[in-house]
Design a protein around this motif. Structure first.
Motif, short mmCIF file in Angstrom:
data_model
loop_
_atom_site.label_atom_id
_atom_site.label_comp_id
_atom_site.label_asym_id
_atom_site.label_seq_id
_atom_site.Cartn_x
_atom_site.Cartn_y
_atom_site.Cartn_z
N UNK A 29 0.74 -1.45 0.10
CA UNK A 29 0.08 -0.08 -0.30
C UNK A 29 0.77 1.37 0.43
N UNK A 30 -0.21 2.28 -0.87
CA UNK A 30 1.79 3.55 -0.73
C UNK A 30 0.29 4.46 -0.45
N UNK A 31 -0.38 4.30 0.73
CA UNK A 31 -1.32 5.90 1.54
C UNK A 31 -0.49 6.48 2.08
N UNK A 32 0.73 6.99 2.36
CA UNK A 32 1.23 8.90 3.05
C UNK A 32 2.12 8.89 2.06
N UNK A 33 2.12 7.62 -0.20
CA UNK A 33 2.70 8.46 -0.66
C UNK A 33 1.78 9.22 -1.59
N UNK A 34 0.42 8.69 -1.38
CA UNK A 34 -1.01 8.92 -1.77
C UNK A 34 -0.85 10.27 -0.99
N UNK A 35 -0.34 10.45 0.11
CA UNK A 35 -1.03 12.74 0.48
C UNK A 35 -0.18 13.07 -0.28
N UNK A 36 1.39 12.64 0.11
CA UNK A 36 2.07 13.91 -0.79
C UNK A 36 2.04 14.17 -2.19
N UNK A 37 1.24 13.16 -3.10
CA UNK A 37 0.68 13.32 -4.27
C UNK A 37 -0.55 13.64 -4.53
N UNK A 48 0.51 7.86 -10.59
CA UNK A 48 0.62 7.73 -9.73
C UNK A 48 1.64 6.87 -9.54
N UNK A 49 1.99 6.13 -10.33
CA UNK A 49 2.86 5.59 -10.64
C UNK A 49 4.32 5.80 -11.34
N UNK A 50 3.90 6.47 -12.27
CA UNK A 50 4.96 8.24 -12.51
C UNK A 50 5.94 8.37 -11.98
N UNK A 51 4.58 9.07 -10.75
CA UNK A 51 5.77 10.55 -10.09
C UNK A 51 6.03 9.14 -8.82
#
Ligand code: RIB
Ligand code: CA
Length: 305
Positions: A236-244, A293-296
Motif C-alpha cells: 500500500x502507498x497510503x502516505x505516498x498518495x498524501x504527498x501526491x 501516481x506510479x509515474x510520480x
C-alpha cells in the motif's frame, strides 16, 4: 506563482509507506520542507526519527531538521500493531550516516517554525495527529499560521448506519487528537486509505524498484516487510498518495465531505466517519489515477543513486 515551493512541515511515523512519502516529497522539488517531526504511530518517535534520517540519507535529500515527539497520545494510549515490523522499516540495517535528530521536542519545534515564518505553512501529517493536537492546545494562536492540514487518514468506505467504518490506524490510534483537529478550524484535506490500496505498488513494481538503483535495492527489502493485509500482491502507498495529493491534485477526484470521529465500544476507540451528504468541513479524494501516481513514483526513484 506557479513554481513557488510549498512551505511544509511534515509529521510522520516512519514506517514503510512514510518512506515512499519522503521519497516523493523530497524528489518532487515542490516543497520547502521547514521541519520533519515524528509522532506516535508505527514505531516510537525516536525510532521513527532515526528511520526518517536513514531514508533522507538513502535518497540523498538535503539536510532537513528532524525533531521527535514525546510519543504520548493526546489523551489516551491505545494498542498499536507492528504492521511495519518492530523497526518500522522492517528490520533493515541501514549504513551509518551523519544526520542527527534535533533535541527540540516536535511540538515546540512546530511552534517555533510556524511562529518564525512570515507566511502560512502547510502541514502534511502521515501519522496519528497527536503532535498536532498538543500543538494547537498549548498554542491556540498558531492555528492562524497554518495554511492547511493535508493528512492521510480514514476510509471512504460507506457502511450502513450504525455499523463501523474500517478503523484506519492514524485515527483509531489517537481518536481524541483527531477530534481536536477536526474542530480546530484548520482547513482540512484528507487522503483516505482507499487511495493507497488502489495505487499500490505490485510485486513487479517492487522488483523494478530493486533493479533501478542502490536506493531501490534497499527500498525493495524494506517494502517486503510491509504487512498491510488489504494489499495481497504488493504494498500500500497510503502516505505516498498524501504527498501526491499535494504535488499533483489533478490525478485525484476531489470531493467535499463531512468528517467526524465516532467511538465504538467493540474496538474501545474511535474511527473517522465520512458523510458526503452532510455539511462539508473538509475535502477528500475518492479516486486516483494509478498510472499517473506510479509515474510520480518512478520519476522520484530514478532521481536516486
Ligand atoms: O493506516 C495507514 C497509516 O497508518 C499510514 O500512515 C501508515 O504509515 C500508518 O501510519
Ligand atoms: Ca504513516
Amino acid at each position: 506563482m506557479k513554481n513557488k515551493k510549498i512551505k511544509l512541515i511534515l509529521n510522520c511515523d516512519t514506517g514503510i509507506d512514510d518512506a515512499v512519502a519522503l521519497l516523493l516529497a523530497v524528489k518532487s522539488e515542490k516543497f520547502d520542507i521547514k521541519l520533519i517531526t515524528t509522532d506516535v504511530g508505527n514505531v516510537d518517535p525516536k525510532k521513527a526519527a532515526k528511520n526518517t534520517n536513514n531514508i533522507l540519507e538513502l535518497i540523498d535529500a538535503p539536510n532537513i531538521r528532524v525533531c521527535q515527539g514525546n510519543g504520548k497520545c493526546f489523551k489516551k494510549e491505545r494498542a498499536r500493531a507492528a504492521v511495519h515490523g518492530n523497526g518500522g522499516l522492517g528490520e533493515y540495517e541501514f549504513e551509518p550516516n551523519d544526520r542527527v535528530v534535533d533535541g527540540t521536542d516536535a511540538v515546540e519545534a512546530m511552534y517555533e517554525t510556524l511562529n518564525a515564518s512570515d507566511e502560512k505553512i502547510t502541514i502534511l501529517s502521515l501519522s496519528p495527529l497527536s503532535n498536532l493536537a498538543k500543538l494547537i492546545t498549548k498554542y491556540p494562536t498558531v492555528v492562524s499560521k497554518i495554511e492547511k492540514l493535508v493528512f492521510m487518514a480514514g476510509s471512504t468506505e460507506q457502511v450502513p448506519n450504525g455499523e463501523m467504518p474500517y478503523p484506519e490506524f492514524n485515527v483509531s490510534c489517537d481518536p481524541e487528537a483527531a477530534e481536536a483537529i477536526f474542530s480546530s478550524g484548520i482547513k482540512l484535506e484528507v487522503v483516505p486509505m482507499e487511495m493507497g490500496h488502489t495505487a499500490y505498488l505490485d510485486w513487479q513494481d517492487v522488483f523494478n524498484t530493486k533493479i533501478q538503483n542502490y536506493a531501490g535495492s534497499v527500498l525493495e527489502v524494506v517494502f517486503r516487510s510491509y504487512k498491510d493485509r488489504h494489499v495481497k500482491n504488493g504494498i500500500a502507498t497510503h502516505d505516498g498518495c498524501a504527498v501526491a495529493y499535494l504535488t499533483n491534485p489533478e490525478i485525484f477526484k476531489i470531493e467535499p465531505v463531512n468528517i467526524a470521529v465516532q467511538y465504538f465500544e467493540s474496538i474501545k476507540s474511535g474511527v473517522m466517519v465520512m458523510d458526503f451528504n452532510a455539511e462539508p468541513n473538509a475535502i477528500t479524494c475518492t479516486e486516483i489515477d494509478i498510472k499517473k501516481f506510479k509515474k510520480l513514483y518512478y520519476n522520484a526513484l530514478k532521481k536516486c543513486k
